[in-house]
Write an enzyme that holds these catalytic residues in place. Structure first.
Site, PDB file in Angstrom:
ATOM      1  CG  ASN A 126       3.491 -64.002 -39.989  1.00 14.98           C
ATOM      2  OD1 ASN A 126       3.415 -62.688 -40.491  1.00 14.98           O
ATOM      3  ND2 ASN A 126       2.686 -64.599 -39.778  1.00 14.98           N
ATOM      4  CG  PHE A 185      -0.882 -58.411 -46.392  1.00 16.86           C
ATOM      5  CD1 PHE A 185      -0.948 -59.733 -46.252  1.00 16.86           C
ATOM      6  CD2 PHE A 185      -1.940 -57.654 -46.860  1.00 16.86           C
ATOM      7  CE1 PHE A 185      -2.117 -60.169 -45.831  1.00 16.86           C
ATOM      8  CE2 PHE A 185      -3.342 -58.397 -46.517  1.00 16.86           C
ATOM      9  CZ  PHE A 185      -3.175 -59.646 -46.040  1.00 16.86           C
ATOM     10  CB  SER A 207      -3.249 -60.475 -42.070  1.00 13.68           C
ATOM     11  OG  SER A 207      -2.153 -60.110 -41.690  1.00 13.68           O
ATOM     12  CG  ASN A 216       0.852 -59.637 -38.797  1.00  9.89           C
ATOM     13  OD1 ASN A 216       1.062 -59.478 -37.908  1.00  9.89           O
ATOM     14  ND2 ASN A 216       0.895 -60.858 -39.414  1.00  9.89           N
ATOM     15  CB  THR A 217      -2.701 -55.389 -42.918  1.00 15.38           C
ATOM     16  OG1 THR A 217      -1.790 -55.758 -43.908  1.00 15.38           O
ATOM     17  CG2 THR A 217      -3.361 -53.955 -43.940  1.00 15.38           C
ATOM     18  CE  LYS A 227      -5.484 -68.193 -44.207  1.00 12.81           C
ATOM     19  NZ  LYS A 227      -4.216 -68.587 -44.769  1.00 12.81           N
ATOM     20  CG  ASN A 234      -4.531 -65.278 -41.519  1.00 14.89           C
ATOM     21  OD1 ASN A 234      -3.342 -65.831 -40.969  1.00 14.89           O
ATOM     22  ND2 ASN A 234      -4.873 -64.532 -42.411  1.00 14.89           N
TER      23      ASN A 234
END
Length: 362
Positions: free
Chosen positions: A111, A115, A173, A175-176, A215, A244
């Protein structure tokens, strides 16, 4: 082995793109179409971790219920706790679609959502209406365009303090852009100081101290793990969540989907995340709570996380492949494994394979 009914249901859902199928599963839980799981309470599975009592050690990880739409429905599936979010102060749409990819041969998911969520106000409005008192954590993050990301985490603590049973600061994450930089020692020290100061201020005002977890990613160097452990201990953090999603693509069968950018989760993450978990347990010692995440697909893999040093475990991606009955199956399976091990408590099995997993090369 997945039973024929689950196989048929999975085949039907897999006709839809992953994000549409996810929305359908949320709608099914909202409508009550998914039956509740009937579990016989097993006191051997009950633990107190970070001052909170969990009826069983299995939780739903953040990412599934981003907007706090179905936390109570998830608890009825057999989970001992659930974590909503990641929520950011302002609503944001996330990255362009498509942004979720199934790797069916690998029982994995990639993915790059970024967010996507409806923001603090929407999630708080839903959580404030709940009456069940279930074990619901709030996973907080920063907006992509934020000028002060640490302030976003502080805002999350303040905004959700009246409804959260625990907080998770998600700095892992992939993805940011730049978010994982907060795992660097200097940035992490500032983040933890700010977040825990806000928590302590709210605790003094409310008379109720809410635990804060951090996390982290599985893609850390040994030095990076050293730094996180040192800061977690020096700031008296309440616990870690390991881990994560990963940027690694090692050993995947589906080489076409493996080319997609984003974080990989599911079965292939199990070994890497469990080894990092054990190494972090070695670094922080026996007392700091750790929640193990990554590739939990059965009672056996859940217990292996505990043997590697986890107090609690979470799952998400493996439910995509095993269906909503997975939580109940795992909890019942853990009771059977305790019978086999003749263990009086699941806590007795923690760390029993710590050395093995800490030494794994992944």
């Amino acid at each position: 082995m997945i039973d024929p009914f689950k196989r048929l249901a999975r085949k039907g859902l897999f006709l839809f793109d992953p994000e549409t199928a996810h929305g359908m599963s949320i709608a099914a839980l909202k409508s009550g179409l998914v039956p509740a799981c009937q579990l016989t309470p097993d006191p051997r599975l009950r633990q107190t971790v970070a001052g909170l009592t969990f009826e069983n050690p299995l939780g739903m990880a953040a990412g599934y219920d981003k907007n706090a739409e179905v936390p109570e429905a998830l608890l009825k599936l057999g989970f001992g706790f659930t974590e909503i979010g990641t929520v950011t102060p302002k609503p944001q749409s996330g990255n362009p679609r498509p942004r979720i990819f199934r790797l069916v041969e690998d029982e994995a998911v990639i993915n790059r959502l970024g967010f996507n969520n409806e923001g603090h106000d929407a999630a708080l409005g839903r959580l404030a209406t709940l009456r069940g008192g279930g074990m619901i954590g709030v996973n907080i993050g920063a907006n992509k365009d934020s000028e002060d990301r640490i302030a976003d985490y502080v805002a999350g603590i303040r905004r959700f303090y009246s409804v959260a049973r625990y907080f998770t600061a998600n700095i892992s994450s992939p993805n940011t852009p730049g978010l994982r930089d907060l795992q660097g020692r200097e940035s992490l020290a500032v983040l933890l100081s700010s977040v825990l100061a806000a928590r302590d201020e709210m605790a003094a005002a409310s008379g109720r101290k809410i635990p804060v977890f951090l996390k982290i990613a599985p893609d850390l160097t040994e030095e990076g793990m050293d730094d996180i452990a040192a800061e977690a201990l020096s700031h008296a953090l309440d616990g870690l969540i390991v881990s994560n999603t990963t940027l690694s693509r090692d050993g995947l069968k589906d080489q076409r989907q493996a080319k997609e950018t984003g974080g990989l989760s599911g079965v292939p993450l199990f070994e890497k995340s469990t080894a990092v978990l054990a190494r972090m347990r070695k670094r922080v010692g026996p007392d700091l709570p750790i929640i193990g995440v990554g590739g939990v697909s059965s009672a056996e893999t859940a217990l292996e996380k505990i043997r590697a040093g986890a107090d609690l475990v979470q799952l998400y991606s493996c439910m995509v492949y095993e269906g909503p009955g997975l939580a109940g199956d795992i909890v019942r399976g853990l009771s059977k494994l305790l019978d086999r091990e003749k263990a009086a408590s699941i806590r007795d099995l923690r760390d029993t394979r710590l050395d093995y997993w800490a030494a794994r090369k992944v």
